[in-house]
Design a protein around this motif. Sequence first.
Motif, PDB file in Angstrom:
ATOM      1  N   LEU A  15       0.822  -1.208   0.000  1.00  0.00           N
ATOM      2  CA  LEU A  15       0.000   0.000   0.000  1.00  0.00           C
ATOM      3  C   LEU A  15       0.858   1.262   0.000  1.00  0.00           C
ATOM      4  CD1 LEU A  15      -2.577  -1.058   2.732  1.00  0.00           C
ATOM      5  CD2 LEU A  15      -2.732  -1.391   0.264  1.00  0.00           C
ATOM      6  N   ALA A  16       0.307   2.314  -0.602  1.00  0.00           N
ATOM      7  CA  ALA A  16       0.946   3.631  -0.590  1.00  0.00           C
ATOM      8  C   ALA A  16      -0.153   4.687  -0.482  1.00  0.00           C
ATOM      9  CB  ALA A  16       1.761   3.842  -1.856  1.00  0.00           C
ATOM     10  N   ALA A  17       0.153   5.783   0.220  1.00  0.00           N
ATOM     11  CA  ALA A  17      -0.838   6.836   0.443  1.00  0.00           C
ATOM     12  C   ALA A  17      -0.762   7.958  -0.591  1.00  0.00           C
ATOM     13  CB  ALA A  17      -0.666   7.415   1.839  1.00  0.00           C
ATOM     14  N   ASN A  18       0.287   7.955  -1.430  1.00  0.00           N
ATOM     15  CA  ASN A  18       0.412   8.976  -2.477  1.00  0.00           C
ATOM     16  C   ASN A  18       1.347   8.450  -3.562  1.00  0.00           C
ATOM     17  OD1 ASN A  18       3.238   9.797  -1.824  1.00  0.00           O
ATOM     18  ND2 ASN A  18       2.268  10.475   0.080  1.00  0.00           N
ATOM     19  N   GLY A  19       1.468   9.220  -4.627  1.00  0.00           N
ATOM     20  CA  GLY A  19       2.274   8.787  -5.761  1.00  0.00           C
ATOM     21  C   GLY A  19       3.755   8.655  -5.459  1.00  0.00           C
ATOM     22  N   ALA A  20       4.284   9.574  -4.655  1.00  0.00           N
ATOM     23  CA  ALA A  20       5.709   9.513  -4.307  1.00  0.00           C
ATOM     24  C   ALA A  20       6.011   8.240  -3.532  1.00  0.00           C
ATOM     25  CB  ALA A  20       6.104  10.751  -3.489  1.00  0.00           C
ATOM     26  N   GLN A  21       5.150   7.930  -2.580  1.00  0.00           N
ATOM     27  CA  GLN A  21       5.316   6.714  -1.787  1.00  0.00           C
ATOM     28  C   GLN A  21       5.173   5.478  -2.688  1.00  0.00           C
ATOM     29  OE1 GLN A  21       2.420   6.226   1.370  1.00  0.00           O
ATOM     30  NE2 GLN A  21       3.893   5.171   2.661  1.00  0.00           N
ATOM     31  N   ALA A  22       4.276   5.540  -3.652  1.00  0.00           N
ATOM     32  CA  ALA A  22       4.069   4.406  -4.567  1.00  0.00           C
ATOM     33  C   ALA A  22       5.340   4.089  -5.342  1.00  0.00           C
ATOM     34  CB  ALA A  22       2.928   4.709  -5.535  1.00  0.00           C
ATOM     35  N   VAL A  23       6.037   5.114  -5.807  1.00  0.00           N
ATOM     36  CA  VAL A  23       7.270   4.902  -6.568  1.00  0.00           C
ATOM     37  C   VAL A  23       8.340   4.277  -5.668  1.00  0.00           C
ATOM     38  CG1 VAL A  23       9.104   6.038  -7.883  1.00  0.00           C
ATOM     39  CG2 VAL A  23       6.711   6.725  -8.216  1.00  0.00           C
ATOM     40  N   LYS A  24       8.429   4.743  -4.425  1.00  0.00           N
ATOM     41  CA  LYS A  24       9.400   4.184  -3.476  1.00  0.00           C
ATOM     42  C   LYS A  24       9.079   2.730  -3.141  1.00  0.00           C
ATOM     43  CE  LYS A  24      10.641   8.476  -1.175  1.00  0.00           C
ATOM     44  NZ  LYS A  24      10.392   9.325  -0.023  1.00  0.00           N
ATOM     45  N   VAL A  25       7.810   2.450  -2.856  1.00  0.00           N
ATOM     46  CA  VAL A  25       7.389   1.089  -2.506  1.00  0.00           C
ATOM     47  C   VAL A  25       7.609   0.152  -3.697  1.00  0.00           C
ATOM     48  CG1 VAL A  25       5.412  -0.358  -1.882  1.00  0.00           C
ATOM     49  CG2 VAL A  25       5.762   1.826  -0.728  1.00  0.00           C
ATOM     50  N   ALA A  26       7.324   0.622  -4.894  1.00  0.00           N
ATOM     51  CA  ALA A  26       7.492  -0.211  -6.095  1.00  0.00           C
ATOM     52  C   ALA A  26       8.942  -0.646  -6.272  1.00  0.00           C
ATOM     53  CB  ALA A  26       7.009   0.541  -7.334  1.00  0.00           C
ATOM     54  N   ALA A  27       9.877   0.222  -5.920  1.00  0.00           N
ATOM     55  CA  ALA A  27      11.298  -0.116  -6.058  1.00  0.00           C
ATOM     56  C   ALA A  27      11.676  -1.305  -5.175  1.00  0.00           C
ATOM     57  CB  ALA A  27      12.156   1.095  -5.719  1.00  0.00           C
ATOM     58  N   GLN A  28      11.046  -1.421  -4.003  1.00  0.00           N
ATOM     59  CA  GLN A  28      11.323  -2.525  -3.074  1.00  0.00           C
ATOM     60  C   GLN A  28      10.462  -3.750  -3.353  1.00  0.00           C
ATOM     61  OE1 GLN A  28      13.754  -2.286  -0.651  1.00  0.00           O
ATOM     62  NE2 GLN A  28      14.212  -0.350  -1.649  1.00  0.00           N
ATOM     63  N   PHE A  29       9.205  -3.522  -3.679  1.00  0.00           N
ATOM     64  CA  PHE A  29       8.188  -4.580  -3.781  1.00  0.00           C
ATOM     65  C   PHE A  29       8.152  -5.263  -5.155  1.00  0.00           C
ATOM     66  CE2 PHE A  29       3.497  -5.608  -4.180  1.00  0.00           C
ATOM     67  CZ  PHE A  29       3.481  -6.645  -3.258  1.00  0.00           C
ATOM     68  N   ALA A  30       8.596  -4.561  -6.201  1.00  0.00           N
ATOM     69  CA  ALA A  30       8.574  -5.074  -7.580  1.00  0.00           C
ATOM     70  C   ALA A  30       7.198  -5.615  -7.975  1.00  0.00           C
ATOM     71  CB  ALA A  30       9.652  -6.131  -7.778  1.00  0.00           C
ATOM     72  N   PRO A  31       6.172  -4.752  -7.976  1.00  0.00           N
ATOM     73  CA  PRO A  31       4.822  -5.223  -8.300  1.00  0.00           C
ATOM     74  C   PRO A  31       4.665  -5.598  -9.765  1.00  0.00           C
ATOM     75  CG  PRO A  31       4.841  -2.841  -8.182  1.00  0.00           C
ATOM     76  CD  PRO A  31       6.208  -3.303  -7.763  1.00  0.00           C
ATOM     77  N   GLU A  32       3.758  -6.525 -10.000  1.00  0.00           N
ATOM     78  CA  GLU A  32       3.376  -6.870 -11.372  1.00  0.00           C
ATOM     79  C   GLU A  32       2.240  -5.966 -11.835  1.00  0.00           C
ATOM     80  OE1 GLU A  32       3.499 -11.555 -11.423  1.00  0.00           O
ATOM     81  OE2 GLU A  32       2.991 -10.747  -9.445  1.00  0.00           O
ATOM     82  N   VAL A  33       1.435  -5.517 -10.866  1.00  0.00           N
ATOM     83  CA  VAL A  33       0.283  -4.661 -11.137  1.00  0.00           C
ATOM     84  C   VAL A  33       0.333  -3.478 -10.171  1.00  0.00           C
ATOM     85  CG1 VAL A  33      -2.255  -4.526 -11.188  1.00  0.00           C
ATOM     86  CG2 VAL A  33      -1.102  -6.679 -11.790  1.00  0.00           C
ATOM     87  N   VAL A  34       0.079  -2.273 -10.704  1.00  0.00           N
ATOM     88  CA  VAL A  34      -0.002  -1.083  -9.857  1.00  0.00           C
ATOM     89  C   VAL A  34      -1.348  -0.418 -10.128  1.00  0.00           C
ATOM     90  CG1 VAL A  34       1.033   1.129  -9.220  1.00  0.00           C
ATOM     91  CG2 VAL A  34       2.503  -0.766  -9.974  1.00  0.00           C
ATOM     92  N   ILE A  35      -2.120  -0.234  -9.053  1.00  0.00           N
ATOM     93  CA  ILE A  35      -3.427   0.415  -9.143  1.00  0.00           C
ATOM     94  C   ILE A  35      -3.286   1.786  -8.484  1.00  0.00           C
ATOM     95  CG2 ILE A  35      -5.858   0.304  -8.501  1.00  0.00           C
ATOM     96  CD1 ILE A  35      -5.512  -2.791  -8.355  1.00  0.00           C
ATOM     97  N   LEU A  36      -3.435   2.841  -9.286  1.00  0.00           N
ATOM     98  CA  LEU A  36      -3.218   4.203  -8.801  1.00  0.00           C
ATOM     99  C   LEU A  36      -4.476   5.046  -8.887  1.00  0.00           C
ATOM    100  CD1 LEU A  36       0.079   4.973 -10.769  1.00  0.00           C
ATOM    101  CD2 LEU A  36      -0.079   4.629  -8.310  1.00  0.00           C
ATOM    102  N   ASP A  37      -4.771   5.747  -7.783  1.00  0.00           N
ATOM    103  CA  ASP A  37      -5.760   6.807  -7.826  1.00  0.00           C
ATOM    104  C   ASP A  37      -5.088   7.969  -8.560  1.00  0.00           C
ATOM    105  OD1 ASP A  37      -8.073   8.313  -7.247  1.00  0.00           O
ATOM    106  OD2 ASP A  37      -7.200   9.077  -5.397  1.00  0.00           O
TER     107      ASP A  37
END
Length: 121
Positions: free
Chosen positions: A31-53
């Motif tokens: 989970l991420a609360a904003n776009g900046a956090q999403a980019v940081k989390v993605a670097a660690q988590f390596a998601p296959e799917v990203v769902i963004l508001d």
Amino acid sequence: MTKRILIADDDDDALTGLAHLLNGMGHEVALAANGAQAVKVAAQFAPEVVILDLGMPIVDGLAAARALRDTPNGAAMLLVALTGWGQPQHREMTQEAGFDIHLVKPISGDQLQFILSMTQP
């Protein structure tokens, strides 16, 4: 097939509700609360799917999608816009930002399962 899915939304209820739905389907969720956090989390988590508001503070979903596409794994991610913005110009904006799919809230579990079935195993 279990997928790694990152969800970014500044609405806590929407975030946790979608997380519970995806966890219930057997997926691994970050989970991420904003776009900046999403980019940081993605670097660690390596998601296959990203769902963004789209309408998030700090970094909105459009800017986050562009940043995610620029990462080493960015081309392989399925980027899904899940937003209250459903006008034709919003769909054009998400397409230009690199999203694969534009969904308007609320989304059903069946819709979500169908979208996830489109990703590579």
